[in-house]
Design a protein around this motif. Structure first.
Motif, PDB file in Angstrom:
ATOM      1  N   CYS A   2       4.333   8.344   6.695  1.00  0.00           N
ATOM      2  CA  CYS A   2       3.753   8.392   5.350  1.00  0.00           C
ATOM      3  C   CYS A   2       2.237   8.564   5.403  1.00  0.00           C
ATOM      4  N   PHE A   4      -0.128   6.805   4.073  1.00  0.00           N
ATOM      5  CA  PHE A   4      -0.886   5.585   4.345  1.00  0.00           C
ATOM      6  C   PHE A   4      -0.825   5.216   5.828  1.00  0.00           C
ATOM      7  N   CYS A   5       0.286   5.492   6.486  1.00  0.00           N
ATOM      8  CA  CYS A   5       0.348   5.286   7.934  1.00  0.00           C
ATOM      9  C   CYS A   5      -0.663   6.191   8.629  1.00  0.00           C
ATOM     10  N   VAL A   7      -3.482   7.284   7.308  1.00  0.00           N
ATOM     11  CA  VAL A   7      -4.806   6.697   7.055  1.00  0.00           C
ATOM     12  C   VAL A   7      -5.042   5.554   8.039  1.00  0.00           C
ATOM     13  N   ASP A  28      -9.374   4.667  -3.390  1.00  0.00           N
ATOM     14  CA  ASP A  28      -8.298   5.525  -3.879  1.00  0.00           C
ATOM     15  C   ASP A  28      -8.867   6.914  -4.173  1.00  0.00           C
ATOM     16  N   LEU A  38      -7.593   0.523  -2.328  1.00  0.00           N
ATOM     17  CA  LEU A  38      -6.246   0.194  -1.875  1.00  0.00           C
ATOM     18  C   LEU A  38      -6.345  -0.629  -0.604  1.00  0.00           C
ATOM     19  N   ILE A  40      -3.913  -1.902   2.445  1.00  0.00           N
ATOM     20  CA  ILE A  40      -2.590  -1.642   3.018  1.00  0.00           C
ATOM     21  C   ILE A  40      -2.434  -2.365   4.355  1.00  0.00           C
ATOM     22  N   HIS A  44       4.087  -0.367   8.689  1.00  0.00           N
ATOM     23  CA  HIS A  44       4.761   0.294   7.566  1.00  0.00           C
ATOM     24  C   HIS A  44       5.800  -0.647   6.962  1.00  0.00           C
ATOM     25  N   VAL A  94       3.389   6.254  -3.341  1.00  0.00           N
ATOM     26  CA  VAL A  94       3.396   6.236  -1.881  1.00  0.00           C
ATOM     27  C   VAL A  94       4.249   5.039  -1.466  1.00  0.00           C
ATOM     28  N   HIS A  96       4.699   2.817   0.781  1.00  0.00           N
ATOM     29  CA  HIS A  96       4.110   1.951   1.810  1.00  0.00           C
ATOM     30  C   HIS A  96       3.452   0.850   0.991  1.00  0.00           C
ATOM     31  N   HIS A  98       1.227  -1.616  -0.841  1.00  0.00           N
ATOM     32  CA  HIS A  98      -0.225  -1.616  -0.967  1.00  0.00           C
ATOM     33  C   HIS A  98      -0.647  -2.380  -2.208  1.00  0.00           C
TER      34      HIS A  98
END
Length: 112
Positions: A2, A4-5, A7, A28, A38, A40, A44, A94, A96, A98
Motif C-alpha cells: 500500500c 502508506f507502507c 511512505v 496529508d 497523518l 501511521i 501494515h 487507504v 492502512h 492511520h
C-alpha cells in the motif's frame, strides 16, 4: 504494497514531521484543514476494525504521537481533532490504519 507502507519505507516522498521505530507522521497531500497530518504505524494493519490485542501498544503510540504532532504545530491551546476512519462509508481510502490530526481552524461538529 500500500501507499502508506511505501511512505514508511521511504519509497515515495512525504513531508515527514515525526518518525520513530514504530510510526511515521507526515502531512496529508489533500489537506482538509490548515494542519492535516497523518500518523501511521510502520507495520501494515488494514484498518481499525482489524486490530487485535497485539496491536494495543502501537495504537497507543499513534495517539501519543498525534498529541506530539499537535503540540509541535501549536494546536494544544486552540484545539485539534484526531480522526480514525474505517471502511468505505467512513471515508477510508487507504487501507492502512492511520490517525488524522486536524487543526488550525474551527472544526464543525458533527462532522459530515
Amino acid at each position: 504494497m500500500c501507499i502508506f507502507c511505501k511512505v514508511a519505507k521511504k519509497e515515495i516522498p512525504a513531508r515527514i514531521v515525526l518518525e520513530d521505530d514504530d510510526l511515521v507522521a507526515f502531512h496529508d497531500i489533500n489537506p482538509v484543514a490548515p494542519i492535516h497530518v497523518l500518523v501511521i504505524p510502520k507495520q501494515h494493519i488494514t484498518g481499525i476494525g482489524d486490530v487485535t490485542d497485539e496491536h494495543a501498544l502501537v495504537l497507543g503510540k499513534l495517539l501519543v504521537a498525534a498529541r506530539r504532532v499537535a503540540e509541535d504545530a501549536g494546536l494544544l491551546q486552540s484545539g485539534f481533532r484526531v480522526v480514525v476512519n474505517h471502511g468505505q462509508h467512513a471515508g477510508q481510502t487507504v487501507h492502512h490504519v492511520h490517525v488524522h490530526v486536524l487543526g488550525g481552524r474551527p472544526l464543525a461538529w458533527p462532522p459530515g
